[in-house]
Design a protein around this motif. Sequence first.
Motif: not given
Length: 239
Positions: A33-36, A51-56, A63-76, A81-86
Amino acid sequence: MTDRKAELAANLARVEERIAAACASAGRKRAEVTLVVVTKTYPASDVRLLHGLGVRQVAENRDQDAAPKAAASADLDLTWHFVGQLQTNKVRSVVGYADVVQSVDRPKLVTSLSSAAVRAGRELSCLVQVALDAESGRQGERGGIAPDGVAELAAAIEEAPGLRVGGLMTVAPLAGPYAGRQRAAFDRLMDLSTALRETHPAANMVSAGMSADLEEAVAAGATHVRVGTAVLGVRPRLG
């Protein structure tokens, strides 16, 4: 350790205990079982702490929340996963960061994802979102395709350049015959997964269960659980 990191660490430990106990009760190995962690409305700083606590594995539903967050975390080293209505007008952006799109529920979306993936030189894993409250040929209130549309949509994904069928996803329905019957709903999803793997053996992801019902999902056989509130706390109000 900061107060927030300590809070997240304690919450993660409690969720881990729940998953481990559910696996033990079901006679499953914890590794099955994988925790997302769903981080919606929470900042990129929380993603870094997780990430520092082991979450991968992390997820977003807007998308409006995810895109900037992913960009700010691009080095990790994270799997997004995208899980909402798209909506199709968000596809190009989502393809830029998402490794898995769990909410594929119509042919038009498959076409858009394929075009964007090819253009970006990426391959995406796509889950067919199943709506267990939808009647034949229809979509559910919370997105997803009716069970009788799964095979056809999976075939369309498999044939689309830049995409591959990863498996199935569902959200426990609020209406219909499975309302309030999470375990029955997740058992039904597992039956659909078994049928899908007859033609797509590699489509073995089964994403089901959230903070309130992860135990039922693990008992049914889910491979991935999507947990937000139990890890991050009650989400702040938007606006």
